[in-house]
Enzyme design. Sequence first.
Site, PDB file in Angstrom:
ATOM      1  N   GLU A  87       4.899 -10.524   5.990  1.00 25.81           N
ATOM      2  CA  GLU A  87       3.594 -10.050   5.515  1.00 25.81           C
ATOM      3  C   GLU A  87       3.572  -8.535   5.367  1.00 25.81           C
ATOM      4  OE1 GLU A  87       1.411 -11.912   4.363  1.00 25.81           O
ATOM      5  OE2 GLU A  87       1.564 -13.870   5.318  1.00 25.81           O
ATOM      6  N   ARG A 127       3.159  -6.835   1.534  1.00 26.34           N
ATOM      7  CA  ARG A 127       1.871  -6.182   1.302  1.00 26.34           C
ATOM      8  C   ARG A 127       1.964  -4.667   1.435  1.00 26.34           C
ATOM      9  NH1 ARG A 127      -2.831 -10.397   3.147  1.00 26.34           N
ATOM     10  NH2 ARG A 127      -1.513 -12.197   3.543  1.00 26.34           N
ATOM     11  N   ASP A 141       7.739 -21.787  -0.795  1.00 26.87           N
ATOM     12  CA  ASP A 141       7.421 -21.326  -2.149  1.00 26.87           C
ATOM     13  C   ASP A 141       8.244 -20.148  -2.663  1.00 26.87           C
ATOM     14  OD1 ASP A 141       6.196 -19.741  -0.251  1.00 26.87           O
ATOM     15  OD2 ASP A 141       4.193 -19.833  -1.120  1.00 26.87           O
ATOM     16  N   GLU A 180      -2.491 -17.647  -7.152  1.00 27.63           N
ATOM     17  CA  GLU A 180      -1.321 -18.268  -7.790  1.00 27.63           C
ATOM     18  C   GLU A 180      -1.607 -18.826  -9.180  1.00 27.63           C
ATOM     19  OE1 GLU A 180      -0.651 -17.683  -3.646  1.00 27.63           O
ATOM     20  OE2 GLU A 180      -2.213 -18.893  -4.600  1.00 27.63           O
TER      21      GLU A 180
END
Length: 624
Positions: free
Chosen positions: A213, A217, A357, A526
């Site tokens: 994360e 980010r 993913d 998405e």
Amino acid sequence: MSKPLPYSMKDVHYDNAKFRHRSFFKVITQSLFTSNLKRDCVSCSTGKFLMVLMIFGLAYLMLTHASPAISVSNGVAKRITTNDEAQVTVGSTRFERFWRKPPRLPPRFSPDEKGKTKNTSVRSEWIDQQQKVKEAFVHAWSGYKKYAMGYDELMPLSKLGNDGLGGLGATVVDALDTAMIMGLDEVVSEAGLWIEKHLLDRITHKGQVNLFETTIRVLGGLLSAYHLSGGEQGMNRTSTGPRPTVYLETAKNLADRLLSAFTSSPTSIPYSDVVLRDSSAHPAPGGLSSTSEVSTLQLEFNYLSTVSGDPKYGMEAMKVMEHIKTLPKVEGLVPIFVSPQSGEFSGENFRLGSRGDSYYEYLIKVWLQQGTSRNINFKYLHDMYEEAMKGVRHLLVRKSIPNELVFVGELPYGSGGSFSPKMDHLVCFLPGTLALGATKGITKEKAMKDNLLTFEDLENLKLAEDLAKTCFEMYSVTSSGLAPEIAYFHTEEYYEGGLDGGNKSSEYVNDIIIKHLDRHNLLRPETVESLFVLYRITGDQKYREWGWQIFEAFEKYTKVDSGGYTSLDDVTVLPPLRRDKMETFFLGETLKYLYLLFADSSVIPLDKFVFNTEAHPFPIKGTV
């Protein structure tokens, strides 16, 4: 590249002689005075007389053959004939066809000029929608700035801040490059100055953060801001905020601490958690790392090595991909957990939703990032991607009943176990990735014209468009017009009644099943990400229309009057229940992709930039 026009610049510079229309009179006189006839005729008085007579005769014919006047009435051209003209034309009808000047043709544009003309009309058509998205970003930022500046996230209903991502001011960094792309200099200044004043101190003193994360980010946001503010001779899309080197030096300090996740592990698989203040790392509870998390660091660390000149960042990150290359797979598919202790996969859960993913996304994107410098050392990534997409089509793709929506399910117990018709909203990244992998960022039209698409590419493009349709219907099937976090699909083996999305007028109300615990919406990006990529690649306006419908639903049901937008608890009822949280990716991804969907294709072009999984664009080597 456009084909060259069938003439050279020399032809144009030579008085445009090849293409400019010259009158018949000019042709005759020019011939007379430049030929041998001139020398022969002017040598005798009879010749002089004949030549003068011919010139006057030609002049008379040209004058009497004046073009008739034209009037336009109601858009229809009409010929106006005078009495004098009528007398002339009666006697000259049979000559008229011979003497008539050819019609003046409109200018011919090169293919590039045609494209620019078309883009201008498209740009004006969608400028209002683009402006609305920009206004939504300003509204989201104003709520965050007012109630949560410096916190990771805004709680818009409570009007409070929340540090759920380690306390590095994640919304500030995530939103910064969106503001740069939108040209919002005031927001760029506010965010940039906060980073310059506070972020380095936070990095130095904060405790535990998640490697994945924080990388996608914060590190990704800093590096994108570095390029977009003019670093590395980048785009310089802003004139406000700190110098680009502030973003780069802060990114290096953060990355140096994050590297402990790699160096502390006994294998090439990094630990999942890092303690920033003492640059230490440890595994997650249970000891396993998510496959997607350890394989979604490479774009960021590779780019940092490029701009810093220090190869250590990219080398550590790429060890992960090189190691995964050696591990056993099922038709290119990988389980969703991997052990840092053993370096082996754990379990047999195959899915493209959470924890799986972005492994598939980064296979193709890390390869694309290499640009013109792609070589044999990175080819294995493209090969792994192609094998995986074949596996997806063979093992995970199904159609719903009764209306045959194409979806990607899961194999929670391995390839020999039962199939689950469950599809996370997260899987909606896949249409965009498939399209990007097929054309490498150029338009489908150009790729086909240049014969660049393989049969495999065409299959992936078709799947991309089918899946994008399904992802959009996950929105339109609900009462609110917003998608749930997870959907199931009606198949011959699976159906549960009474769990539709609430929109009874939807054609697909019996195809999509939404369980009670899955009905929340987190403002995820998405689907609009894939709509953006597919619009850029196919030029099909329906993707803009779908994106606009989704944006209008966000505006109607998630906007908070006092500032910000909020997640929802249940998208199937009206009014939907609210959750009191604005995720950082709403500003960093969702609104950015919507803005770019309505923007001209020259803004962050897909053949020159690759987006990390948090929508932070990095330049492709050798193109910018």
